[in-house]
Design a protein around this motif. Structure first.
Motif, short mmCIF file in Angstrom:
data_model
loop_
_atom_site.label_atom_id
_atom_site.label_comp_id
_atom_site.label_asym_id
_atom_site.label_seq_id
_atom_site.Cartn_x
_atom_site.Cartn_y
_atom_site.Cartn_z
N VAL A 13 1.11 -1.34 0.20
CA VAL A 13 0.00 -0.21 0.09
C VAL A 13 0.61 1.59 -0.20
CG1 VAL A 13 -1.86 1.61 1.33
CG2 VAL A 13 -1.73 -1.44 1.18
N ARG A 14 0.66 2.36 -1.00
CA ARG A 14 1.59 3.51 -1.14
C ARG A 14 0.32 4.26 0.14
NH1 ARG A 14 6.15 4.18 -2.69
NH2 ARG A 14 6.09 5.57 -4.15
N TYR A 15 1.04 5.23 0.88
CA TYR A 15 0.55 5.83 1.62
C TYR A 15 1.56 7.39 1.64
CZ TYR A 15 2.97 4.64 5.43
OH TYR A 15 4.44 4.23 6.85
N PHE A 16 0.81 8.32 2.16
CA PHE A 16 1.16 9.63 2.63
C PHE A 16 0.76 9.94 3.85
CE2 PHE A 16 -0.41 10.98 -1.42
CZ PHE A 16 0.16 10.93 -2.68
N GLU A 17 2.51 10.45 4.28
CA GLU A 17 2.49 10.85 5.49
C GLU A 17 3.29 12.23 5.78
OE1 GLU A 17 4.73 8.49 9.86
OE2 GLU A 17 4.95 7.12 7.69
N GLY A 18 2.84 12.77 6.83
CA GLY A 18 3.87 14.16 7.21
C GLY A 18 2.90 14.75 8.29
N GLY A 19 3.43 15.30 9.12
CA GLY A 19 2.57 16.35 10.08
C GLY A 19 3.72 15.62 11.78
N LYS A 20 2.95 16.22 12.96
CA LYS A 20 3.01 16.08 14.13
C LYS A 20 1.47 16.74 14.71
CE LYS A 20 7.79 16.97 13.99
NZ LYS A 20 8.89 17.91 15.00
N GLY A 21 1.32 14.97 16.03
CA GLY A 21 0.58 15.41 16.55
C GLY A 21 -0.40 13.99 17.18
N GLN A 22 -1.11 14.12 17.36
CA GLN A 22 -2.40 13.08 17.29
C GLN A 22 -2.76 12.20 15.98
OE1 GLN A 22 -6.14 13.14 19.76
NE2 GLN A 22 -6.03 15.29 19.51
N PRO A 23 -2.81 11.30 15.76
CA PRO A 23 -2.39 10.50 14.35
C PRO A 23 -3.87 10.09 14.08
CG PRO A 23 -2.79 8.82 16.72
CD PRO A 23 -2.40 9.28 17.15
N LEU A 24 -4.15 10.92 12.88
CA LEU A 24 -5.45 10.38 12.14
C LEU A 24 -5.27 10.01 10.60
CD1 LEU A 24 -6.98 14.24 11.27
CD2 LEU A 24 -6.56 12.47 9.12
N VAL A 25 -5.60 8.95 10.25
CA VAL A 25 -6.09 8.73 8.78
C VAL A 25 -7.06 9.34 8.18
CG1 VAL A 25 -6.53 6.45 8.11
CG2 VAL A 25 -5.28 6.16 10.28
N TYR A 26 -6.48 9.78 7.68
CA TYR A 26 -6.96 10.35 5.76
C TYR A 26 -7.72 9.14 4.66
CZ TYR A 26 -9.13 13.18 2.62
OH TYR A 26 -10.16 13.92 1.22
N LEU A 27 -9.23 9.07 4.56
CA LEU A 27 -9.57 8.37 3.55
C LEU A 27 -9.95 8.86 2.17
CD1 LEU A 27 -11.33 5.30 5.56
CD2 LEU A 27 -8.71 5.14 4.85
N HIS A 28 -10.05 8.80 1.04
CA HIS A 28 -10.44 9.17 -0.17
C HIS A 28 -11.20 9.30 -0.42
CE1 HIS A 28 -8.28 6.79 -2.70
NE2 HIS A 28 -7.59 6.23 -2.32
N GLY A 29 -11.74 9.80 -1.06
CA GLY A 29 -13.06 9.58 -2.29
C GLY A 29 -12.77 9.46 -3.71
N ALA A 30 -13.59 8.71 -4.79
CA ALA A 30 -13.34 8.21 -5.38
C ALA A 30 -11.92 8.89 -7.34
CB ALA A 30 -14.67 7.73 -6.53
N GLY A 31 -12.40 10.14 -6.62
CA GLY A 31 -11.51 10.87 -7.45
C GLY A 31 -9.13 10.79 -7.27
N GLY A 32 -9.45 9.95 -5.89
CA GLY A 32 -7.97 9.94 -4.70
C GLY A 32 -7.60 11.48 -4.57
N VAL A 33 -6.64 11.55 -4.69
CA VAL A 33 -6.06 12.41 -3.63
C VAL A 33 -4.43 12.24 -3.60
CG1 VAL A 33 -5.10 10.75 -1.22
CG2 VAL A 33 -6.02 13.23 -0.95
N LEU A 34 -3.37 13.22 -3.38
CA LEU A 34 -2.41 13.85 -3.85
C LEU A 34 -1.76 13.89 -2.62
CD1 LEU A 34 -2.55 15.41 -7.34
CD2 LEU A 34 -2.29 13.29 -7.21
#
Length: 258
Positions: A13-34
């Motif tokens: 699985v390819r994933y983007f990661e960045g930032g600091k703080g509480q962990p937050l998982v973001y799930l993209h829509g049908a158009g994807g995410v960059l």
């Protein structure tokens, strides 16, 4: 945002990661995410953001073993576990919201905070959702953006229909993405989720653009009714791509989750 790879049971699985703080998982829509998505950038100012790509999106590998909604739900739960996260804030937009809600319903004790941005997954006969799989590209901005002209410019930036190589790459990408999305959205995004939402225990914030023409605001109230204690934040002058049109207001709404 850094681009990384995580091995899971079915597929890397390819994933983007960045930032600091509480962990937050973001799930993209049908158009994807960059990686350059403005919402990811804003969220990373406050949270440690993980944004996995569904198989077939971006440069991620396709996965024929994921055949239906349950497969996708469990696969995404595997991703969260593989990242070593326990009880992250779970946020999803549109199709991603549908997956996030399924995860919170299937494993209600694993997720205590849920952010759903105009999620798919329900069906109201009086408010049918347009079939995105039957739409031509030029038709989509009117359903996705409050400011249709600005949305059209955004969606057509970098388009080079007279370049055969660009067109070939676009058609391959689109087929990969829509092939994955179609498993859970085609012909309608009703996979019985309405019968499971009572199981959600998470503190839930719903975020909706007041002029959403793809999944109209009537669905916001259906979701609010279905999830006990859910809070609805309506955002004016925004449509389905409220994540782009009103990024700061979306992040502020999600801030209610803690």
């Amino acid at each position: 945002m850094e681009t990384k790879t995580l091995d899971t049971h079915h597929v890397p699985v390819r994933y983007f990661e960045g930032g600091k703080g509480q962990p937050l998982v973001y799930l993209h829509g049908a158009g994807g995410v960059l990686a350059e998505d403005p919402l990811l950038a804003k969220l990373a100012q406050k949270y440690h953001v993980y944004a996995p790509l569904l198989p077939g999106y971006g440069d991620s590998q396709e996965c024929g073993e994921l055949r239906d909604m349950l497969d996708v739900t469990l696969h995404t739960a595997d991703v969260v576990a593989g990242l070593g996260l326990k009880d992250p804030i779970l946020v999803g937009h549109s199709m991603g919201g549908m997956i996030a809600a399924e995860m919170a319903a299937v494993a209600p004790n694993d997720f205590s905070r849920l952010g759903l941005i105009c999620p798919a997954g329900l069906w109201l006969d009086d408010h049918p959702i347009p079939d995105i799989f039957a739409m031509l590209p030029y038709e989509m901005p009117q359903y996705l953006f409050h400011d249709v002209e600005a949305g059209t410019k955004l969606m057509t930036a970098g388009v080079a229909l007279d370049d055969p190589e660009w067109l070939k790459a676009f058609l391959v990408m689109n087929a990969r993405q829509m092939g994955m999305a179609g498993k859970i959205l085609f012909p309608i995004p009703d996979r019985g989720l309405a019968q499971r939402l009572y199981r959600v225990k998470a503190k839930t914030v719903l975020v909706w653009g007041d002029s959403d023409r793809l999944i109209p605001p009537a669905y916001a109230h259906a979701w609010k009714k279905a999830i006990k204690g859910a809070e609805l934040v309506s955002i004016a002058e925004a449509s389905h791509m409220v994540t782009i049109e009103k990024t700061d207001q979306v992040v502020a709404a999600l801030g209610k989750l803690g």
